[in-house]
Scaffold this motif. Structure first.
Motif, PDB file in Angstrom:
ATOM      1  N   SER A  51       0.822  -1.212   0.000  1.00 56.09           N
ATOM      2  CA  SER A  51       0.000   0.000   0.000  1.00 56.09           C
ATOM      3  C   SER A  51       0.857   1.263   0.000  1.00 56.09           C
ATOM      4  O   SER A  51       0.522   2.250  -0.664  1.00 56.09           O
ATOM      5  CB  SER A  51      -0.926  -0.003   1.221  1.00 56.09           C
ATOM      6  N   GLY A 158      -5.121   2.776   3.285  1.00 58.56           N
ATOM      7  CA  GLY A 158      -6.187   1.777   3.277  1.00 58.56           C
ATOM      8  C   GLY A 158      -6.993   1.846   1.996  1.00 58.56           C
ATOM      9  O   GLY A 158      -7.328   0.822   1.388  1.00 58.56           O
ATOM     10  N   TYR A 161      -5.091   0.373  -0.951  1.00 56.98           N
ATOM     11  CA  TYR A 161      -5.201  -1.083  -1.045  1.00 56.98           C
ATOM     12  C   TYR A 161      -6.536  -1.473  -1.674  1.00 56.98           C
ATOM     13  O   TYR A 161      -6.608  -2.426  -2.461  1.00 56.98           O
ATOM     14  CB  TYR A 161      -5.051  -1.706   0.335  1.00 56.98           C
ATOM     15  N   ILE A 162      -7.593  -0.742  -1.346  1.00 62.74           N
ATOM     16  CA  ILE A 162      -8.895  -0.971  -1.978  1.00 62.74           C
ATOM     17  C   ILE A 162      -8.787  -0.742  -3.480  1.00 62.74           C
ATOM     18  O   ILE A 162      -9.369  -1.477  -4.291  1.00 62.74           O
ATOM     19  CB  ILE A 162      -9.959  -0.050  -1.359  1.00 62.74           C
ATOM     20  N   SER A 174     -10.750  -5.102   0.732  1.00 62.88           N
ATOM     21  CA  SER A 174     -10.521  -4.558   2.068  1.00 62.88           C
ATOM     22  C   SER A 174     -11.460  -5.186   3.088  1.00 62.88           C
ATOM     23  O   SER A 174     -11.072  -5.427   4.239  1.00 62.88           O
ATOM     24  CB  SER A 174     -10.692  -3.039   2.064  1.00 62.88           C
ATOM     25  N   GLN A 178     -10.316  -7.252   6.413  1.00 65.69           N
ATOM     26  CA  GLN A 178     -10.743  -6.959   7.785  1.00 65.69           C
ATOM     27  C   GLN A 178     -11.193  -8.233   8.498  1.00 65.69           C
ATOM     28  O   GLN A 178     -10.778  -8.524   9.622  1.00 65.69           O
ATOM     29  CB  GLN A 178     -11.896  -5.956   7.762  1.00 65.69           C
ATOM     30  N   PRO A 218     -15.706  -1.788   3.910  1.00 62.99           N
ATOM     31  CA  PRO A 218     -14.269  -1.673   3.619  1.00 62.99           C
ATOM     32  C   PRO A 218     -13.536  -0.650   4.476  1.00 62.99           C
ATOM     33  O   PRO A 218     -12.364  -0.391   4.237  1.00 62.99           O
ATOM     34  CB  PRO A 218     -14.274  -1.231   2.151  1.00 62.99           C
ATOM     35  N   PRO A 220     -11.115   0.905   6.560  1.00 61.40           N
ATOM     36  CA  PRO A 220      -9.851   0.322   7.027  1.00 61.40           C
ATOM     37  C   PRO A 220      -9.558   0.684   8.477  1.00 61.40           C
ATOM     38  O   PRO A 220      -8.737   1.557   8.769  1.00 61.40           O
ATOM     39  CB  PRO A 220      -8.817   0.922   6.064  1.00 61.40           C
TER      40      PRO A 220
END
Length: 253
Positions: A51, A158, A161-162, A174, A178, A218, A220
């Protein structure tokens, strides 16, 4: 948002492959340079470094094609992860049957969280900027201006990364991260305890009602809390912290 070009379960399968690829990438660093082992540590290191690298690339529109390569590399790495798993566990892999009612409850909660993560999110902030900023970056190859979109300025690694998931239509990347990391942490923190204490710890971690909100979207937040807990564990594990352990703590934080 555009309609998926394939069944949503294929999207979830791609997300799982990307998670596996993140573990493989993290394994190259965590096992060799940082002297830690376990898939949860590999996932943590792999997600953070992936990320961060992708985050830096987003400031250079001419290099956005690298993000597509990274997204595909994670998916291909997931195939490598599946191959490694079956190669390593083909003779000794077995699922242990829960031995108590508490063990059954912990397993039921774990499976339920993962199944919940397969569905689409409905939270306002998830549909606003947790998904919105990655979509904006994909369409415009730059960050949204703050004067246009105040909540868009809240996005960080975060959301990056999505973005790597969305490039392959894996919108739940994401969300699955989690859920799986939460379940993995619950079992990791209790692995050295006797059966009764282990069951209590797992239910203590997995039985918090507010997790239903966090796991179903999602946002984060859960995974960063897992990263913080892992960093705290390393901090109190030894009286003296070596250089490699110190680097790992910095990465997790």
């Amino acid at each position: 948002m555009a309609e998926l070009p394939f069944h949503p379960m294929i999207s979830n399968l791609i997300a799982l492959l990307q998670l596996g690829g993140t573990i493989v990438f993290g394994q190259l660093i965590a096992d060799r340079l940082l002297e830690v082992s376990g898939w949860l540590w590999r996932l943590a290191v792999g997600m953070v470094i992936t990320s961060q690298l992708a985050y830096l690339i987003t400031f250079f529109p001419q290099f956005f094609w690298i993000l597509d390569l990274m997204a595909w590399a994670l998916a291909i790495g997931g195939l490598v992860f599946v191959g490694q798993f079956f190669h390593t566990n083909r003779l000794k892999f077995r699922i242990e049957r829960p031995k108590s009612l508490a063990s059954w409850l912990a397993m039921l909660l774990s499976v339920s969280y993962v199944l919940l993560a397969l569905g689409p999110p409905t939270q306002a902030d998830a549909l606003d900027y947790h998904w919105g900023v990655p979509i904006y970056l994909i369409r415009n190859h730059n960050w949204p201006p703050m004067e246009m979109w105040m909540t868009g300025s809240l996005a960080g690694i975060g959301e990056i990364y999505i973005l790597l998931g969305m490039l392959l239509h894996a919108e739940n990347l994401s969300t699955l991260l989690q859920a799986i990391s939460l379940v993995g942490f619950a079992y990791w923190i209790s692995k050295d305890q006797i059966s009764l204490k282990a069951d209590f710890l797992r239910i203590f971690v997995l039985g918090v009602p507010v997790l239903l909100f966090f796991v179903s979207g999602p946002k984060p937040q859960l995974f960063p809390q897992v990263l913080t807990a892992l960093a705290l564990y390393l901090t109190i594990l030894k009286k003296q912290i070596g250089q490699k352990t110190y680097i790992l703590i910095i990465l997790l934080l």
